[in-house]
Design a protein around this motif. Structure first.
Motif, short mmCIF file in Angstrom:
data_model
loop_
_atom_site.label_atom_id
_atom_site.label_comp_id
_atom_site.label_asym_id
_atom_site.label_seq_id
_atom_site.Cartn_x
_atom_site.Cartn_y
_atom_site.Cartn_z
N ALA A 203 5.46 5.16 -34.32
CA ALA A 203 5.38 4.82 -32.90
C ALA A 203 4.58 5.87 -32.12
O ALA A 203 3.76 5.54 -31.26
CB ALA A 203 6.78 4.68 -32.32
N GLU A 204 4.83 7.13 -32.43
CA GLU A 204 4.11 8.21 -31.75
C GLU A 204 2.60 8.10 -32.00
O GLU A 204 1.79 8.22 -31.07
CB GLU A 204 4.61 9.57 -32.24
N MET A 205 2.23 7.85 -33.26
CA MET A 205 0.82 7.78 -33.61
C MET A 205 0.16 6.52 -33.06
O MET A 205 -1.01 6.54 -32.65
CB MET A 205 0.66 7.87 -35.13
N VAL A 214 6.43 -2.77 -28.28
CA VAL A 214 7.59 -3.57 -27.89
C VAL A 214 8.72 -3.20 -28.84
O VAL A 214 8.59 -3.35 -30.06
CB VAL A 214 7.30 -5.08 -27.97
N LEU A 215 9.82 -2.71 -28.28
CA LEU A 215 10.92 -2.19 -29.09
C LEU A 215 12.17 -3.05 -28.96
O LEU A 215 12.62 -3.33 -27.85
CB LEU A 215 11.25 -0.76 -28.66
N GLU A 226 10.95 6.15 -25.78
CA GLU A 226 10.12 7.06 -24.99
C GLU A 226 8.64 6.68 -25.06
O GLU A 226 7.88 6.96 -24.15
CB GLU A 226 10.30 8.49 -25.51
N HIS A 227 8.25 6.00 -26.14
CA HIS A 227 6.85 5.63 -26.33
C HIS A 227 6.61 4.14 -26.06
O HIS A 227 5.46 3.69 -26.12
CB HIS A 227 6.42 5.95 -27.76
N ALA A 228 7.67 3.39 -25.80
CA ALA A 228 7.57 1.93 -25.71
C ALA A 228 7.10 1.47 -24.33
O ALA A 228 7.43 2.06 -23.30
CB ALA A 228 8.90 1.29 -26.04
#
Length: 287
Positions: A203-205, A214-215, A226-228
């Motif tokens: 997800a970070e990358m 989309v989580l 945090e990244h979604a």
């Protein structure tokens, strides 16, 4: 009986909070629930508010004071990291009377009710906008358990639209998929407790490459949030050593149903072509 997390309570009360309290709320949610486990002074300093503001907020949430607030956070943290063995131990000794058919069904119904009540229609619409956009490529991935949900979501989405890719859950293989990931592509991720490090790294990358995420997660919320771009938090606890994925399945099916209708003419053509292939290969028996 409500089993809302403190994060959900904060979100429910957001319109009733003062500016300072909303500032404090943002800090608590940034690294939830660990952000609230320090001293009341350290939390106030991190949010740049006064300690009375912290005390006032926890009382608005229904706690007698900061110690009770922290006990609730610690209990959530224990739930968040618990394994199937510890989950079973937590309910077996004081399981309610009645047959498991009734107890389990009630738990699932409660989970659905609490989960659906937290979904913002605007967030849902944004999710469907992203997934139905033909200019975006869609990638789907799940974890050790949730990959079955990812399989189900992928299979339906592959029928509905073009450019859908299923990413293998193996962390030594998914970097290859990132090579083709472009800005504004969409990565759909299923991740529930005990959140997997490999999926978080993916997800970070993906976010670094400009993709939208989309989580689908649980009520304790995966760190991937945090990244979604869009997150759906579903209640999953049931009287079992295993969590229930029924609410996540329901949510994913609702998304599938809506995305299917966004460009039905295109979807219908794909489905008709697929049915013709099924007939030619005699995959299904006809009576």
């Amino acid at each position: 009986m409500s089993t809302n997390t403190i994060a959900e309570k904060l979100q429910d009360r957001s319109d009733d909070l003062t500016r300072s309290e909303r500032q404090l709320c943002d800090v608590i949610l940034q690294n939830y629930p660990a952000s609230g486990l320090g001293t009341i002074t350290s939390l106030a300093e991190a949010a740049e508010v006064s300690t009375p503001t912290v005390a006032r907020l926890v009382q608005k949430l229904g706690f007698s004071g900061f110690p009770e607030f922290q006990r609730a956070l610690r209990a959530e943290l224990n739930e968040k990291i618990s394994s199937p063995l510890t989950k079973r131990a937590s309910w077996v000794d004081d399981a309610p009377e009645g047959h498991v058919l009734n107890r389990f069904t009630k738990a699932v119904i409660d989970n659905i009710g609490q989960s659906m009540s937290k979904i913002a229609p605007a967030e849902f619409e944004h999710c469907c906008d992203l997934i139905s956009d033909p200019s975006r490529k869609i990638y789907v991935i799940g974890g050790r358990i949730t990959r079955t949900l990812a399989d189900y979501f992928f299979l339906h989405l592959q029928v509905i639209r073009d450019d859908v890719v299923q990413i293998t859950s193996s962390s030594n293989a998914w970097p290859h998929y990132l090579l083709d990931l472009n800005e504004k592509d969409v990565v759909v991720i299923f991740d529930i407790r005990r959140y997997e490090n490999g999926t978080l790294k993916l997800a970070e990358m993906a976010r670094e490459r400009g993709a939208d995420i989309v989580l689908f997660t649980d009520q304790w919320v995966s760190p991937i949030a945090e990244h979604a771009t869009v997150s759906f938090a579903s209640h999953i606890a049931v009287p079992s050593a295993w969590d229930s994925n029924l609410t996540l399945m329901l949510m994913s099916e609702i998304v599938i149903a809506e995305v299917q209708e966004r460009d039905w003419e295109h979807t219908q053509a794909r489905m008709e072509a697929l049915e013709d292939m099924f007939d030619r290969t005699k995959l299904f028996r006809k009576f």
